[in-house]
Design a protein around this motif. Structure first.
Motif, mmCIF file in Angstrom:
data_model
loop_
_atom_site.group_PDB
_atom_site.id
_atom_site.type_symbol
_atom_site.label_atom_id
_atom_site.label_comp_id
_atom_site.label_asym_id
_atom_site.label_seq_id
_atom_site.Cartn_x
_atom_site.Cartn_y
_atom_site.Cartn_z
ATOM 1 N N TRP A 142 0.783 -1.344 0.023
ATOM 2 C CA TRP A 142 -0.200 0.074 -0.068
ATOM 3 C C TRP A 142 0.887 1.235 -0.076
ATOM 4 C CZ3 TRP A 142 -1.179 2.860 4.846
ATOM 5 C CH2 TRP A 142 -1.884 3.832 4.799
ATOM 6 N N ILE A 143 1.866 1.389 0.976
ATOM 7 C CA ILE A 143 2.687 2.598 0.971
ATOM 8 C C ILE A 143 3.334 2.657 -0.399
ATOM 9 C CG2 ILE A 143 4.807 3.622 2.099
ATOM 10 C CD1 ILE A 143 3.851 2.457 4.706
ATOM 11 N N THR A 144 4.044 1.623 -0.711
ATOM 12 C CA THR A 144 4.634 1.784 -2.297
ATOM 13 C C THR A 144 4.041 2.298 -3.211
ATOM 14 O OG1 THR A 144 5.887 -0.374 -1.447
ATOM 15 C CG2 THR A 144 6.007 0.159 -3.739
ATOM 16 N N LYS A 145 2.689 1.743 -3.318
ATOM 17 C CA LYS A 145 1.779 2.167 -4.582
ATOM 18 C C LYS A 145 1.404 3.721 -4.480
ATOM 19 C CE LYS A 145 1.961 -1.960 -6.017
ATOM 20 N NZ LYS A 145 2.825 -2.291 -7.095
ATOM 21 N N MET A 146 0.906 4.004 -3.144
ATOM 22 C CA MET A 146 0.523 5.389 -2.959
ATOM 23 C C MET A 146 1.712 6.258 -3.067
ATOM 24 S SD MET A 146 -2.727 5.751 -2.563
ATOM 25 C CE MET A 146 -2.793 7.375 -1.508
ATOM 26 N N SER A 147 2.787 6.083 -2.704
ATOM 27 C CA SER A 147 3.893 7.083 -2.861
ATOM 28 C C SER A 147 4.469 6.795 -4.218
ATOM 29 C CB SER A 147 5.052 6.540 -1.790
ATOM 30 O OG SER A 147 5.549 5.207 -2.200
ATOM 31 N N SER A 148 4.325 5.978 -5.018
ATOM 32 C CA SER A 148 4.679 5.929 -6.263
ATOM 33 C C SER A 148 4.185 6.964 -7.209
ATOM 34 C CB SER A 148 4.471 4.588 -6.891
ATOM 35 O OG SER A 148 3.135 4.519 -7.539
ATOM 36 N N GLN A 149 3.095 7.581 -6.802
ATOM 37 C CA GLN A 149 2.514 8.626 -7.548
ATOM 38 C C GLN A 149 3.036 10.078 -7.278
ATOM 39 O OE1 GLN A 149 0.717 7.937 -10.379
ATOM 40 N NE2 GLN A 149 1.229 5.634 -9.519
ATOM 41 N N PHE A 150 3.853 10.536 -6.156
ATOM 42 C CA PHE A 150 4.425 11.522 -5.848
ATOM 43 C C PHE A 150 5.565 11.973 -6.992
ATOM 44 C CE2 PHE A 150 3.269 10.768 -1.341
ATOM 45 C CZ PHE A 150 2.640 11.996 -1.138
ATOM 46 N N THR A 151 5.491 13.187 -7.228
ATOM 47 C CA THR A 151 6.590 13.631 -8.385
ATOM 48 C C THR A 151 6.989 15.104 -7.648
ATOM 49 O OG1 THR A 151 5.047 15.003 -9.699
ATOM 50 C CG2 THR A 151 5.248 12.685 -10.120
ATOM 51 N N GLN A 152 8.059 15.767 -8.505
ATOM 52 C CA GLN A 152 8.431 17.031 -7.996
ATOM 53 C C GLN A 152 7.312 17.993 -7.912
ATOM 54 O OE1 GLN A 152 11.857 17.881 -10.609
ATOM 55 N NE2 GLN A 152 12.906 17.110 -9.211
ATOM 56 N N GLN A 153 6.392 17.868 -8.770
ATOM 57 C CA GLN A 153 5.245 18.651 -8.988
ATOM 58 C C GLN A 153 3.901 18.335 -8.163
ATOM 59 O OE1 GLN A 153 6.716 17.699 -11.770
ATOM 60 N NE2 GLN A 153 7.954 19.628 -11.629
ATOM 61 N N LYS A 154 3.654 16.886 -7.964
ATOM 62 C CA LYS A 154 2.375 16.295 -7.519
ATOM 63 C C LYS A 154 2.660 16.001 -6.073
ATOM 64 C CE LYS A 154 0.465 16.534 -11.476
ATOM 65 N NZ LYS A 154 -0.760 17.442 -11.852
ATOM 66 N N ASN A 155 2.235 16.764 -5.050
ATOM 67 C CA ASN A 155 2.464 16.665 -3.879
ATOM 68 C C ASN A 155 1.332 16.285 -2.994
ATOM 69 O OD1 ASN A 155 5.198 17.431 -3.564
ATOM 70 N ND2 ASN A 155 4.786 19.663 -3.362
ATOM 71 N N ILE A 156 0.348 16.048 -3.746
ATOM 72 C CA ILE A 156 -1.071 15.443 -3.260
ATOM 73 C C ILE A 156 -1.335 14.316 -3.924
ATOM 74 C CG2 ILE A 156 -3.400 15.853 -2.399
ATOM 75 C CD1 ILE A 156 -2.739 19.058 -2.193
ATOM 76 N N VAL A 157 -1.724 13.072 -3.454
ATOM 77 C CA VAL A 157 -2.165 11.903 -3.965
ATOM 78 C C VAL A 157 -3.612 11.427 -3.330
ATOM 79 C CG1 VAL A 157 -1.624 9.453 -4.588
ATOM 80 C CG2 VAL A 157 -0.064 11.369 -4.490
ATOM 81 N N LEU A 158 -4.694 11.222 -4.198
ATOM 82 C CA LEU A 158 -5.984 10.858 -3.799
ATOM 83 C C LEU A 158 -5.943 9.448 -4.275
ATOM 84 C CD1 LEU A 158 -8.077 13.876 -5.044
ATOM 85 C CD2 LEU A 158 -6.877 13.675 -2.791
ATOM 86 N N GLY A 159 -6.250 8.585 -2.871
ATOM 87 C CA GLY A 159 -6.566 7.198 -3.142
ATOM 88 C C GLY A 159 -7.997 6.776 -3.093
ATOM 89 N N TYR A 160 -8.166 5.306 -3.297
ATOM 90 C CA TYR A 160 -9.370 4.787 -3.214
ATOM 91 C C TYR A 160 -9.693 4.271 -1.921
ATOM 92 C CZ TYR A 160 -13.418 2.211 -4.363
ATOM 93 O OH TYR A 160 -14.976 1.803 -4.600
ATOM 94 N N GLY A 161 -10.566 4.718 -1.102
ATOM 95 C CA GLY A 161 -11.129 3.994 -0.018
ATOM 96 C C GLY A 161 -12.349 3.356 -0.019
ATOM 97 N N ALA A 162 -12.347 2.067 -0.201
ATOM 98 C CA ALA A 162 -13.284 1.045 -0.631
ATOM 99 C C ALA A 162 -13.880 0.453 0.836
ATOM 100 C CB ALA A 162 -12.802 -0.293 -1.290
ATOM 101 N N TYR A 163 -14.995 -0.232 0.585
ATOM 102 C CA TYR A 163 -15.711 -0.768 1.699
ATOM 103 C C TYR A 163 -15.786 -2.110 1.584
ATOM 104 C CZ TYR A 163 -17.163 3.495 3.717
ATOM 105 O OH TYR A 163 -17.202 4.840 4.370
ATOM 106 N N GLU A 164 -15.651 -2.969 2.706
ATOM 107 C CA GLU A 164 -15.823 -4.832 2.573
ATOM 108 C C GLU A 164 -17.087 -5.002 1.857
ATOM 109 O OE1 GLU A 164 -13.085 -5.973 6.361
ATOM 110 O OE2 GLU A 164 -15.301 -5.931 6.182
ATOM 111 N N LYS A 165 -17.075 -6.093 1.126
ATOM 112 C CA LYS A 165 -18.293 -6.577 0.580
ATOM 113 C C LYS A 165 -18.930 -7.696 1.617
ATOM 114 C CE LYS A 165 -16.182 -6.700 -4.058
ATOM 115 N NZ LYS A 165 -15.985 -7.557 -5.339
ATOM 116 N N ILE A 166 -20.365 -7.465 1.494
ATOM 117 C CA ILE A 166 -21.056 -8.358 2.423
ATOM 118 C C ILE A 166 -22.134 -9.141 1.513
ATOM 119 C CG2 ILE A 166 -22.738 -8.539 4.326
ATOM 120 C CD1 ILE A 166 -21.512 -6.093 5.540
ATOM 121 N N ALA A 167 -22.067 -10.394 1.540
ATOM 122 C CA ALA A 167 -22.783 -11.337 0.824
ATOM 123 C C ALA A 167 -24.033 -11.238 0.860
ATOM 124 C CB ALA A 167 -22.299 -12.913 0.935
#
Length: 368
Positions: A142-167
């Motif tokens: 998780w940390i690796t993937k989210m931090s991979s989108q930082f660049t010299q210009q892009k200092n804010i990264v918006l991720g996806y916060g999902a909810y568990e599935k209930i059958a």
């Protein structure tokens, strides 16, 4: 009169086409996301108030992340249960855990933003990754993937916060569809250069972006909005990007009763009235067009006015919305909710109307 309603209905369908194909389509139809792994030190920040069961289960999952250099900043916001005791155990168990204890302050009593501010200031590293106490990452990367989108210009990264599935739970499908729709909106507008919100369950930014806008000071008195109001103020086309790599998702336990979820939605929606003018207008236009798309055809078909044209426009609208949301659901691993799309959407439209009416007459309850 009927001619005017028919013209208005045609305009509504065009507005919907603009949102679902032009705006949402920037995300829905976009290419798979590239990633450039970084080795920047990260401070993961978790604020908790009376979350003893969740933190006991989920904090160890954060500690097990495959990332070379990170710390976990645990903020206890004056809990009255055993949350603080559990945090103290983690601080002894893990060398990279830092504990921030927040006592009730008369000026900021019960305000999560005050607690988060203390945690942000206490963080060792400049790059901050946020999640909630009732959330857990979908993978050890998780940390690796989210931090991979930082660049010299892009200092804010918006991720996806999902909810568990209930059958076999229709409410669960409704909750996850609403999350899918709101995330598609956020991601689409962000790719168009108009970021307006984020979710605290999964977002990251460089600390300097926090101090550029003096933190939460401009909306400290508003009990909610530590995520979306901050992003609405700090984010722009130059400094903000999104992350939708599958291993970057976080998951939360969803509400299991309609009343609990409705109360939660009231809290979330209450902050939208404090957004920038353009953002309030575009959100208002979208939700108004959603409601009118349901109501206008009922009137026109009741009078059998241009019924062939009306039915054709209804079919056209459902085709392009289903396609757009289907591609988005594929990216965000929510394909099963799309099968229920027409029914869920209609219910959600009237739930949102009820939320708006309820919030107009009574303020919702916020942080515990």
């Amino acid at each position: 009169m009927l001619l005017s309603l028919f013209c208005l209905f045609a305009a509504v369908v065009l507005i919907q086409f603009f949102y679902y194909i032009i705006v949402f389509g920037k995300f829905s139809f976009g290419k798979p996301q590239n990633e450039t792994p970084k080795k920047i030190p990260i401070s993961v920040i978790v604020c908790a108030k009376n979350e003893e069961d969740n933190v006991r289960n989920f904090i160890p999952l954060l500690a097990e992340q495959n990332y070379p250099q990170f710390e976990i900043v645990l903020i206890d916001d004056a809990s009255s249960d055993t949350t603080l005791d559990i945090f103290e155990e983690f601080e002894k168990q893990y060398s990279n855990v830092k504990l921030v204890k927040v006592e009730n302050n008369e000026a900021f009593w019960g305000n999560k933003k005050f607690a988060l501010t203390l945690g942000i200031k206490a963080a060792k590293y400049e790059y901050l990754l946020f999640t909630d106490a009732d959330c857990y990452p979908t993978s050890k990367d998780w940390i690796t993937k989210m931090s991979s989108q930082f660049t010299q210009q892009k200092n804010i990264v918006l991720g996806y916060g999902a909810y568990e599935k209930i059958a076999n739970s229709f409410l669960n499908k409704l909750i996850r569809f609403e999350t899918l729709l709101s995330s598609t909106q956020i991601f689409g507008w962000t790719k168009l250069g108009k970021p307006y919100a984020g979710v605290g369950r999964n977002m990251a930014y460089k600390r300097e972006e926090f101090f550029k806008v003096n933190g939460f000071i401009d909306h400290m008195k508003i009990r909610s909005g530590d995520d979306d109001l901050f992003i609405n103020q700090a984010a722009n086309k130059n400094n903000t990007t999104i992350c939708y790599l599958p291993d970057s998702f976080t998951y939360s336990k969803p509400k299991t009763t309609f009343s609990e979820w409705f109360t939660q939605k009231r809290r979330h929606v209450s902050t939208a009235g404090h957004y920038k003018g353009f953002d309030k207008i575009q959100l208002g236009l979208f939700y108004s067009s959603q409601l009118l798309f349901i109501l206008l055809p009922i009137v026109l078909l009741a009078f059998q006015y241009q019924w062939i044209a009306v039915v054709s426009m209804i079919g056209f609208r459902y085709i392009f919305t289903w396609i757009s949301m289907g591609f988005s659901a594929g990216k965000l691993k929510e394909k099963d909710v799309i099968y229920w799309f027409p029914v869920i959407e209609i219910i959600l439209i009237f739930v949102q109307l009820n939320v708006f009416i309820s919030n107009t007459f009574k303020k919702p309850v916020h942080w515990k």
